[in-house]
Design a protein around this motif. Structure first.
Motif, short mmCIF file in Angstrom:
data_model
loop_
_atom_site.label_atom_id
_atom_site.label_comp_id
_atom_site.label_asym_id
_atom_site.label_seq_id
_atom_site.Cartn_x
_atom_site.Cartn_y
_atom_site.Cartn_z
N TYR A 93 0.82 -1.22 0.00
CA TYR A 93 0.00 0.00 0.00
C TYR A 93 0.85 1.27 0.00
O TYR A 93 0.31 2.38 0.08
N LEU A 94 2.18 1.10 -0.05
CA LEU A 94 3.12 2.23 -0.05
C LEU A 94 2.98 3.09 1.20
O LEU A 94 3.16 4.31 1.16
N ILE A 95 2.66 2.44 2.32
CA ILE A 95 2.58 3.14 3.60
C ILE A 95 3.91 2.96 4.33
O ILE A 95 4.36 1.83 4.51
N PRO A 96 4.57 4.04 4.75
CA PRO A 96 5.86 3.93 5.44
C PRO A 96 5.75 3.10 6.71
O PRO A 96 4.78 3.24 7.48
N ALA A 97 6.73 2.26 6.95
CA ALA A 97 6.72 1.39 8.13
C ALA A 97 6.74 2.17 9.42
O ALA A 97 6.22 1.71 10.45
#
Length: 206
Positions: A93-97
């Protein structure tokens, strides 16, 4: 960032106010998709404030559970493995960790299975690596040493996490290596038929 708790007739919520005024890509992804291992989240506006409601119905926080009784090593391993699985999905989802909150007050567990659900915050306050170190530091003195399963692995994960070369996904390698060793040790004294039945029964897999 302000955090509070609210409830209605059917649900309990962790409510987060970030102070942000507009939506961005991360907030849309976390509210419009249900990522396995993340708390369900919806955005509501109230008195010109933007509030994020995380559904924590029928869950218990890791901090609360730890105050009630000692934490089993196997439960900590389940939390770490759950985190690693969530991180893989966040990439999709291209959400930063770093958006994952690892404050043990806001990690929620199923009271029966102890499977974790994490809170994905729209405004990160610390790096993921730092969060993992601090989480393990909180849990180490609260481990139940009467239940040996996984305790030594938790200590090894912490020793790895405090190294300068620490990489989050490297935790997977530590887990797999240690659990394979434990599996071999468990089966070394078994008969041939018993070894066949237990072969490959590592607790966690990708």
């Amino acid at each position: 960032m302000k955090m509070d708790y609210r409830r209605d007739l059917q649900h309990n919520y962790l409510v987060v106010e970030t102070g942000e005024k507009t939506e961005n890509y991360i907030t849309r992804m976390m509210t419009e998709n249900q990522v396995q291992g993340l708390l369900g989240c919806e955005c509501r506006r109230m008195d010109q404030k933007k509030l994020y409601y995380y559904d924590i119905t029928s869950k218990i926080s890791l901090a609360e559970k730890s105050r009630l009784k000692k934490v089993k090593g196997s439960e900590v391993l389940l939390i770490i493995q759950g985190l690693l699985q969530v991180l893989v999905q966040l990439e999709e989802y291209l959400i930063p960790a770093d958006q994952i909150c690892l404050d043990w007050n806001y990690i929620y567990l199923d009271p029966v299975s102890c499977y974790p659900s994490f809170c994905c915050l729209p405004a990160a306050e610390k790096k993921l690596e730092q969060g993992i170190r601090e989480l393990l530091e909180e849990l180490l003195p609260r481990l139940d040493h009467q239940e040996q399963t996984g305790v030594s692995v938790v200590y090894e994960l912490y020793q790895y996490a405090i190294q300068d070369t620490f990489l989050v996904m490297g935790l997977q390698s530590v887990l797999e290596r240690r659990l394979m060793e434990d599996d071999r040790n468990r089966t070394s004294g078994l008969s041939g038929e018993e070894k066949q039945r237990t072969s490959g029964n590592i607790i966690f897999r990708r």
